[in-house]
Design an enzyme around this catalytic site. Structure first.
Site, PDB file in Angstrom:
ATOM      1  N   LYS A  28       0.851  -1.190   0.000  1.00  0.00           N
ATOM      2  CA  LYS A  28       0.000   0.000   0.000  1.00  0.00           C
ATOM      3  C   LYS A  28       0.887   1.240   0.000  1.00  0.00           C
ATOM      4  CE  LYS A  28      -3.399   0.106   2.983  1.00  0.00           C
ATOM      5  NZ  LYS A  28      -4.110   0.224   4.281  1.00  0.00           N
ATOM      6  N   LYS A  89      -7.155  -6.158  -2.710  1.00  0.00           N
ATOM      7  CA  LYS A  89      -8.059  -5.430  -1.828  1.00  0.00           C
ATOM      8  C   LYS A  89      -8.677  -4.248  -2.579  1.00  0.00           C
ATOM      9  CE  LYS A  89      -6.362  -4.547   2.252  1.00  0.00           C
ATOM     10  NZ  LYS A  89      -5.343  -4.086   3.229  1.00  0.00           N
TER      11      LYS A  89
END
Length: 234
Positions: A28, A89
């Protein structure tokens, strides 16, 4: 058994988090939003790097803060999954058409993509209502997170009872469960009894609790202690 998810922003952090005992490594970019994505070539490079390790935790990757438009969502999920990660995700917001996005991702899930929905506790008043749709579409998991990282952590937006109902309902539908969103080490004792599959951290892992800063091995060790490992085979 609740496991520790560590969000990492660089290849160096990937290695550091693995050595520090994180149970899942989450790719991320915290400087690019709540679910800021690594570039696709960076994700692929991280996968290649991790595959050289004798033992490695699973890798997940976010797809960025996307509008709730089915074409944009499905394209990015497919591209990210093709990089070789274990989970993709995708953040689902109440604005736009999240239900259509979930339905559009069903073919990707049926083809084998392991998709985890991120539902933002500070945006949804009732994120639970999407859980049956996620299970029906073949998603493998659902996590509660927060979109506004400066507006307080998860426990500011949801009570323990609400979190417990989310975990229980998701688990009953066969979904992996996770809780995240500016969690602190001090939050762990309240969350462990809820028994989510994962607790996710970024801010609490960083120097000075700055989510855009560098990962701090000491902070990681403290969280590893707070989320204890049990049997390695569990």
């Amino acid at each position: 058994m609740t496991r520790l998810l560590a969000s990492v922003a660089t290849l160096d952090e990937l290695t550091l988090a693995a050595r520090g005992g994180a149970d899942i490594l989450d790719l991320k970019d915290p400087k690019a939003g709540a679910l800021g994505a690594w570039p696709l070539d960076g994700i692929a490079r991280a996968v290649r790097e991790a595959r050289r390790w004798p033992v490695r935790p699973p890798l997940s990757a976010t797809v960025g803060d996307l509008p709730m438009a089915p074409a944009a969502v499905t394209g990015r999920v497919a591209e990210t999954w093709a990089c070789g990660v274990d989970y993709v995700k995708i953040g689902l917001c109440p604005s736009g058409d999240p239900a259509a996005c979930v339905a559009a991702l069903e073919p990707e899930a049926r083809r084998g993509a392991r998709i985890v929905a991120m539902l933002f506790a500070d945006l949804w008043t009732d994120a639970n209502r999407l859980l049956p749709d996620l299970a029906q579409a073949g998603f493998v998991g659902a996590m509660l997170d927060t979109a506004g990282k400066g507006a307080g952590g998860l426990l500011r937006h949801k009570t323990n009872g609400e979190l417990a109902r989310f975990v229980e309902q998701a688990r009953g539908l066969g979904l992996l469960t996770g809780l995240a969103g500016s969690l602190r080490r001090e939050d762990v004792p309240a969350l462990l009894p809820l028994a989510p599959d994962y607790l996710g951290f970024r801010t609490a892992l960083c120097v000075g609790a700055d989510r855009g800063g560098a990962l701090d091995p000491t902070a990681l060790a403290a969280l590893r202690h707070a989320v204890p490992r049990r049997l390695a085979s569990a």
